[in-house]
Design a protein around this motif. Structure first.
Motif, short mmCIF file in Angstrom:
data_model
loop_
_atom_site.label_atom_id
_atom_site.label_comp_id
_atom_site.label_asym_id
_atom_site.label_seq_id
_atom_site.Cartn_x
_atom_site.Cartn_y
_atom_site.Cartn_z
N ILE A 33 1.08 -1.11 0.04
CA ILE A 33 -0.16 -0.01 0.13
C ILE A 33 0.85 1.55 -0.11
CG2 ILE A 33 -1.84 1.40 1.35
CD1 ILE A 33 -3.03 -1.41 2.15
N THR A 34 0.50 2.27 -0.79
CA THR A 34 1.05 3.39 -0.75
C THR A 34 0.33 4.36 -0.54
OG1 THR A 34 2.55 2.78 -2.73
CG2 THR A 34 2.41 5.37 -2.37
N ILE A 35 0.52 5.30 0.72
CA ILE A 35 -0.35 6.52 1.05
C ILE A 35 0.43 7.86 0.11
CG2 ILE A 35 -1.44 7.76 2.94
CD1 ILE A 35 -1.95 5.01 3.05
N LEU A 36 -0.29 8.57 -0.68
CA LEU A 36 0.18 9.23 -1.67
C LEU A 36 -0.46 10.74 -1.39
CD1 LEU A 36 2.26 9.98 -3.86
CD2 LEU A 36 0.40 9.31 -5.44
N SER A 37 0.05 11.93 -0.89
CA SER A 37 -0.46 13.14 -1.08
C SER A 37 -0.17 13.68 -2.26
CB SER A 37 0.19 13.84 0.14
OG SER A 37 1.52 14.36 0.03
N PHE A 38 -1.13 14.65 -2.57
CA PHE A 38 -0.83 15.36 -4.08
C PHE A 38 -1.63 16.60 -3.98
CE2 PHE A 38 -5.12 13.12 -4.44
CZ PHE A 38 -5.69 14.00 -5.50
N GLY A 39 -1.42 17.52 -4.96
CA GLY A 39 -2.47 18.54 -5.34
C GLY A 39 -3.11 18.56 -6.38
N PHE A 40 -4.29 18.85 -6.39
CA PHE A 40 -5.30 18.63 -7.29
C PHE A 40 -5.02 19.59 -8.57
CE2 PHE A 40 -8.27 16.71 -4.43
CZ PHE A 40 -8.67 15.81 -5.15
N LYS A 41 -4.17 20.84 -8.11
CA LYS A 41 -4.06 21.75 -9.43
C LYS A 41 -2.79 21.09 -10.32
CE LYS A 41 -0.76 24.77 -6.88
NZ LYS A 41 -0.49 26.23 -6.48
N TYR A 42 -2.30 19.77 -9.87
CA TYR A 42 -1.02 19.35 -10.42
C TYR A 42 -1.62 17.85 -11.21
CZ TYR A 42 1.68 22.58 -7.97
OH TYR A 42 2.23 23.83 -7.40
N GLY A 43 -2.78 17.70 -10.98
CA GLY A 43 -3.54 16.60 -11.55
C GLY A 43 -3.51 15.44 -10.63
N ILE A 44 -4.74 14.66 -10.69
CA ILE A 44 -4.95 13.42 -9.96
C ILE A 44 -3.81 12.32 -10.36
CG2 ILE A 44 -6.54 11.72 -9.38
CD1 ILE A 44 -8.73 13.64 -9.64
N PRO A 45 -3.38 11.60 -9.59
CA PRO A 45 -2.23 10.45 -9.91
C PRO A 45 -2.84 9.45 -10.79
CG PRO A 45 -2.02 11.10 -7.55
CD PRO A 45 -3.39 11.77 -7.88
#
Length: 293
Positions: A165-177
């Protein structure tokens, strides 16, 4: 004495796995012709201590002979010859990216498209994956993380589960993984971006965490998300899923998503039935943009 068949998709890390097993004391042979596999097993298992453990790399390069492995396995089962199968896998997207980066040609693509070669290889290796004792998806694994997983299995004899399992944080303004399996939007939480003192900081800083958690809403969300994951994950294990990416997003991927991702990671890290890692995809995007600007 352990006899391990190391196989899997081209580009998924089989060569790296064999090198790591060699470092762990295994006698390793790669790409042995299928007619010699039984002879190899007889020699290693009957070596009277010359070989403590042995690993045999087999992949799609064996060509039409590959299907004959089924007969070998049936013979080993009849004669109670112990063996294990380690299958290295990765997503199509990851394999395509790796091949493009190395500029190598896929063994089954020929003059055709790379994705067609990968699809054909998956079909031809399906029987090995079904028989595998261990399946490691290397899509999001660093070389050192693959080594750690192999040590878990073959050095420390820890009970292994195929789900990582990978818990991944991201920013919507850079696109959904693109490889996310579950996506959670935490833009409803208090945003530290609007506090000038907190803006340069990240969710790894205590002041930002305190701001995000200030009114109890974040804590309630974490509790509910954790309960849902505790319900879902055992079902993914039973389904045979090997890779699960839980993506948590806020606007810029720097404050709220990082805070929540870290909290969920802390809740899940005590589990031993799956591998776990955390990534912050966009935590440094602001600094990158400033440097490039």
């Amino acid at each position: 004495m352990r006899l391990v068949i190391v196989t899997g998709m081209s580009g998924a890390g089989k060569t790296v796995a064999l090198k790591n097993l060699e470092d762990l004391g295994f006698y390793c042979v790669d790409n042995l012709p299928i007619p010699l596999v039984e002879k190899f097993a007889q020699l290693t298992l009957g070596s009277q201590g010359n070989f403590k453990n042995a690993a045999l790399g087999i992949d799609i390069r064996s060509g039409e002979e590959l299907s004959a492995l089924n007969l070998v396995f049936e013979d080993w089962a009849r004669n109670q010859i112990p063996y294990e199968i380690l299958f290295l896998d990765a997503s199509d997207q990851t394999l395509i990216k790796r091949y493009k980066e190395t500029r190598r040609s896929h063994p089954l693509a020929g003059e055709g498209r790379l994705d067609q070669g990968i699809a054909l290889e998956r079909k031809k290796l399906a029987f090995l994956k079904e028989e595998a004792d261990y399946i490691i998806d290397t899509s999001r694994l660093l070389t050192k993380e693959l080594k750690q997983e192999l040590e878990k299995i073959f050095l420390y004899d820890e009970e292994y589960r195929n789900l990582y399992i990978t818990i991944l944080s991201f920013g919507f303004k850079y696109g959904i993984p693109s490889d996310a399996d579950l996506v959670f939007d935490v833009r409803f939480l208090p945003n530290p971006y609007y506090d000038e003192a907190l803006r340069p900081l990240t969710g790894e800083d205590e002041a930002v965490r305190d701001y995000v958690m200030q009114n109890g809403t974040a804590a309630t969300f974490i509790d509910k998300l954790h309960d849902m994951l505790e319900f879902l994950i055992p079902h993914y294990v039973l389904e045979g899923k090997t890779q699960l990416v839980i993506a948590i997003g806020c606007t810029g991927g720097k404050h709220r998503s990082v805070t929540i991702a870290k909290a969920i990671y802390e809740r899940l890290k005590s589990h031993e039935e799956f591998g776990l890692k955390m990534e912050h995809r966009d935590i440094d995007q602001d600094n990158k943009r400033k440097r490039n600007g």
